[in-house]
Design a protein around this motif. Sequence first.
Motif, short mmCIF file in Angstrom:
data_model
loop_
_atom_site.label_atom_id
_atom_site.label_comp_id
_atom_site.label_asym_id
_atom_site.label_seq_id
_atom_site.Cartn_x
_atom_site.Cartn_y
_atom_site.Cartn_z
N VAL A 10 0.86 -1.18 0.00
CA VAL A 10 0.00 0.00 0.00
C VAL A 10 0.90 1.24 0.00
N VAL A 11 0.66 2.12 -0.96
CA VAL A 11 1.43 3.37 -1.06
C VAL A 11 0.48 4.51 -0.72
N VAL A 12 0.79 5.24 0.35
CA VAL A 12 -0.07 6.32 0.82
C VAL A 12 0.63 7.64 0.51
N THR A 13 0.10 8.35 -0.47
CA THR A 13 0.72 9.61 -0.87
C THR A 13 -0.28 10.42 -1.69
N VAL A 32 4.73 -7.12 -8.24
CA VAL A 32 4.26 -6.95 -6.86
C VAL A 32 2.98 -6.11 -6.91
N PRO A 33 1.85 -6.61 -6.42
CA PRO A 33 0.62 -5.81 -6.45
C PRO A 33 0.73 -4.57 -5.57
N VAL A 34 0.17 -3.47 -6.06
CA VAL A 34 0.24 -2.18 -5.36
C VAL A 34 -1.15 -1.59 -5.27
N VAL A 35 -1.49 -1.06 -4.10
CA VAL A 35 -2.70 -0.27 -3.91
C VAL A 35 -2.26 1.12 -3.47
N ARG A 36 -2.56 2.11 -4.29
CA ARG A 36 -2.16 3.48 -3.98
C ARG A 36 -3.39 4.26 -3.53
N TYR A 79 4.02 2.00 2.39
CA TYR A 79 4.97 3.07 2.09
C TYR A 79 4.24 4.39 2.32
N TYR A 80 4.57 5.06 3.41
CA TYR A 80 3.87 6.29 3.80
C TYR A 80 4.71 7.48 3.36
N TYR A 119 6.34 -1.14 7.79
CA TYR A 119 6.09 0.27 7.51
C TYR A 119 7.37 0.97 7.08
N VAL A 120 7.25 1.79 6.02
CA VAL A 120 8.37 2.61 5.55
C VAL A 120 7.85 4.02 5.31
N ASN A 121 7.87 4.89 6.34
CA ASN A 121 8.05 4.58 7.74
C ASN A 121 6.67 4.51 8.41
N HIS A 122 6.63 4.06 9.66
CA HIS A 122 5.37 4.09 10.38
C HIS A 122 4.95 5.54 10.60
#
Length: 321
Positions: A10-13, A32-36, A79-80, A119-122
């Motif tokens: 999961v990419v949070v941006t 690699v599956p990704v959910v943004r 990935y935050y 987490y990268v990063n929490h």
Amino acid sequence: MTQDDVRPVVVVTNDDDPTADMVVGELHGRSVPVVRLDSGHFPATLSCSAHIGGSTARWRGSFATPSRVAELDGVRALYYRRPSGFAFPHLDEQDARFAAAQARYGLGGVLVSLPDCAYVNHPNRIGDAEYKPAGLAAAAECGFALPPTLITNRPDDARAFVRKHGHVIYKPLAVPLYLVDGRAQTVLVDEVTEDEIDDRIAGTMHLLQARVDKVADVRVTVIGERVFAVRIDSGLLDWRTDYRTHTYTPVEAPPDVERALFAYLRHFGLVFGAFDFTLSADGAWTFIECNPSGQWAWMEPPTGLPMTAALADLLERGTNP
């Protein structure tokens, strides 16, 4: 196909994040599956439902965007980066404030509580590390050299600091969105003189640092267990003001600096950090700051350093080092 093959990252941006774009592209290339997702899309195009309790001892449920669904107990890594804030423009001020608080502590609380997720990063650790006073104290404790620094809202103390150190710079303690005529502005790091300090400084806190006599800057990006150090020659006090002047050279961090880098990250529980140093003529490295969500991708093309791959390795592995 193994279970790990289908667990998404999961990419949070926000929508306009070229750095995240590079990482997502690298992950896609590895299948690699990704959910943004972006918190600013809630609740219009982002939804979440989570349940716990009874026979369920950890969060279950899912996040959903128009094109992707992520099961809460199936996220391998998050990935935050830099999501936009919650916004409820259709509500009046008081209701919007209430709704934003519910979203922050509800949706945000689920995001920081995912089971078996690296987490990268929490986000909570990012929040801790973004306090500059805490970062400077940790840097000193970890063995970095620091410039003399004052944080104050007392005009007399600020003037005395400038008199003592001569060349002093001002920098913001945080950088919220600052608009002029509707356009976002950068609050620059700049030198300040004693006669520029007046009683308005009492209105809030300010950070002042003795100016370091430097010949270059160094940006060190730590990704998991890998260290990527790049010397930046610009001739500028603040190299961020004109990227056209830059020359980039990969360098090795001295052993004592490298040890302090990892000590600093352990202190805050981080696995990624973008560190800034000044480099003096005698080879001394002076710590300026560490950004737990800092930029790095623009340095990859001119240096050839494989930072995107290193970040994707960390996310694909799904376990923090």
